[in-house]
Design a protein around this motif. Structure first.
Motif, PDB file in Angstrom:
ATOM      1  N   TYR A 116       2.904   4.251  -3.608  1.00  0.00           N
ATOM      2  CA  TYR A 116       3.444   3.032  -3.008  1.00  0.00           C
ATOM      3  C   TYR A 116       3.445   1.878  -3.998  1.00  0.00           C
ATOM      4  O   TYR A 116       2.469   1.654  -4.702  1.00  0.00           O
ATOM      5  CB  TYR A 116       2.651   2.659  -1.753  1.00  0.00           C
ATOM      6  CG  TYR A 116       2.935   3.623  -0.627  1.00  0.00           C
ATOM      7  CD1 TYR A 116       4.004   3.420   0.234  1.00  0.00           C
ATOM      8  CD2 TYR A 116       2.161   4.759  -0.467  1.00  0.00           C
ATOM      9  CE1 TYR A 116       4.291   4.325   1.236  1.00  0.00           C
ATOM     10  CE2 TYR A 116       2.435   5.676   0.538  1.00  0.00           C
ATOM     11  CZ  TYR A 116       3.505   5.449   1.380  1.00  0.00           C
ATOM     12  OH  TYR A 116       3.790   6.345   2.368  1.00  0.00           O
ATOM     13  N   ASP A 148       7.736  -1.795  -1.785  1.00  0.00           N
ATOM     14  CA  ASP A 148       7.760  -1.052  -0.519  1.00  0.00           C
ATOM     15  C   ASP A 148       7.114  -1.839   0.630  1.00  0.00           C
ATOM     16  O   ASP A 148       7.323  -1.512   1.792  1.00  0.00           O
ATOM     17  CB  ASP A 148       7.006   0.272  -0.662  1.00  0.00           C
ATOM     18  CG  ASP A 148       7.605   1.156  -1.745  1.00  0.00           C
ATOM     19  OD1 ASP A 148       8.845   1.169  -1.853  1.00  0.00           O
ATOM     20  OD2 ASP A 148       6.843   1.819  -2.475  1.00  0.00           O
ATOM     21  N   LEU A 180       0.477  -1.103   5.761  1.00  0.00           N
ATOM     22  CA  LEU A 180       0.676   0.172   5.052  1.00  0.00           C
ATOM     23  C   LEU A 180      -0.316   1.211   5.563  1.00  0.00           C
ATOM     24  O   LEU A 180       0.045   2.352   5.857  1.00  0.00           O
ATOM     25  CB  LEU A 180       0.513  -0.024   3.540  1.00  0.00           C
ATOM     26  CG  LEU A 180       0.530   1.268   2.715  1.00  0.00           C
ATOM     27  CD1 LEU A 180       1.850   2.019   2.876  1.00  0.00           C
ATOM     28  CD2 LEU A 180       0.268   0.990   1.234  1.00  0.00           C
TER      29      LEU A 180
END
Lengths: 215, 215
Positions: free
Chosen positions: A79, A83, A208
């Motif tokens: 990641y 993102d 996330l």
């Protein structure tokens, strides 16, 4: 490419046994689990082929501590800031402290990035900075935000291609709530200029983790 | 017990091929990867035994979309609030707003929990609440923090046994920086009382992600 697969309960038990008693033969593991050697074969195959265990003829199974166990880090390291990042909230450096506070409430953000006349990053003010100021004697309607902001080059920044893991480390270590995401340019006098393209916050990181958990 | 293991590059490629072209025979996969069928055997064994792929005689390999792929969520769901929480920062409800702000700076925290006379949770004040107050006309040296705090029962709380994933969801959805971690008691009049035993913050969550990435 990194994908993660889950071990079943018996594979977990085998791993525990080998960690504790290895080197140990397949027969002995089977005895401890009260199953036949044949029943264990697929599980032992998964564990050796995936790098958890080493199998040596006439010795038995040993645990590979440097194996590929728990490589969740590889997944996390895929990641990037781009993102997860949010829009940046910015003010000009002539903006009063009062107007900066109002912007903070209107935009419901924790930190505000301050731009110079050309529109490049010059400073950052946090809720904490603003709260400290309101305790003092400054006339917050008149004093510009540039007086109390943290200035370049003392600002920790991120780029869109930074790994989320590295940015999380910066945020935790420097005890800040967010970082400006910047693009660097070289000015006419060879000085570095930073265009603000976003912000990355502890909320982005929490989201996330939530996304990963709900996949 | 949940453990995660990593697929190697070739196993990843096989997975992609089967997702796209399945059902497909081992021979055809080997052709596409330009390797021998024998060389593929261990990889195909890992993928079928770990529940990624189904192997049917005379049909070939198919992708199990309900398989155990990407079960990172199971790993995350092992973590509880007690594994990551911090010490709570508390003040009494008679504490002035000014003293609450000073406590916030001294303890370097984002939110302060306010206790009633018996020491049970009664309210919470955030940096944002305090900043808003300093914009107004209130005499922050005289007005007690209880005037501006968010009161029970409007406080989102957590317990030590809550899953980190659930608490992260609460923090993100309610747009707060931290939650008080509480133990519930039943008072003499059958009312619920909450003892504060810690706090769980976005920083705790960011640290967990960092710990997982650096294992």
């Amino acid at each position: 490419m990194v994908n993660l697969i889950e071990l079943n309960e018996r594979q977990g038990k085998i791993l525990d046994i080998v960690k504790k008693h290895g080197p140990i033969t397949g027969e002995n593991i089977a005895e401890m689990l009260d199953v036949t050697r044949a029943a264990l074969r697929p599980d032992l195959a998964v564990l050796t082929m995936s790098g958890y265990l080493d199998a040596k003829p006439r010795v038995g199974y040993t645990y590979k501590s440097d194996g590929m166990a728990n490589k969740i880090d590889k997944l996390l390291r895929q990641y990037r800031v781009k993102d997860i990042m949010s829009m940046a909230v910015v003010v000009k450096e002539k903006c009063s402290i009062y107007d900066a506070i109002v912007t903070l409430f209107v935009e419901d953000t924790g930190s505000i990035f301050v731009l110079d006349n050309e529109g490049y990053l010059n400073g950052i003010v946090s809720r904490k900075d603003l709260l400290k100021t309101t305790l003092g004697q400054a006339d917050i309607h008149k004093v510009p935000v540039s007086v109390i902001m943290t200035r370049m080059p003392n600002i920790i920044t991120a780029t869109v291609d930074d790994m989320v893991v590295e940015v999380t480390k910066k945020i935790v270590e420097h005890e800040v709530d967010s970082l400006p995401v910047v693009k660097c340019f070289i000015g006419t006098n060879n000085e570095e200029k930073y265009e603000v393209v976003g912000r990355v916050t502890k909320t982005n990181i929490a989201r996330l983790l939530l996304d990963l958990a709900c996949k």
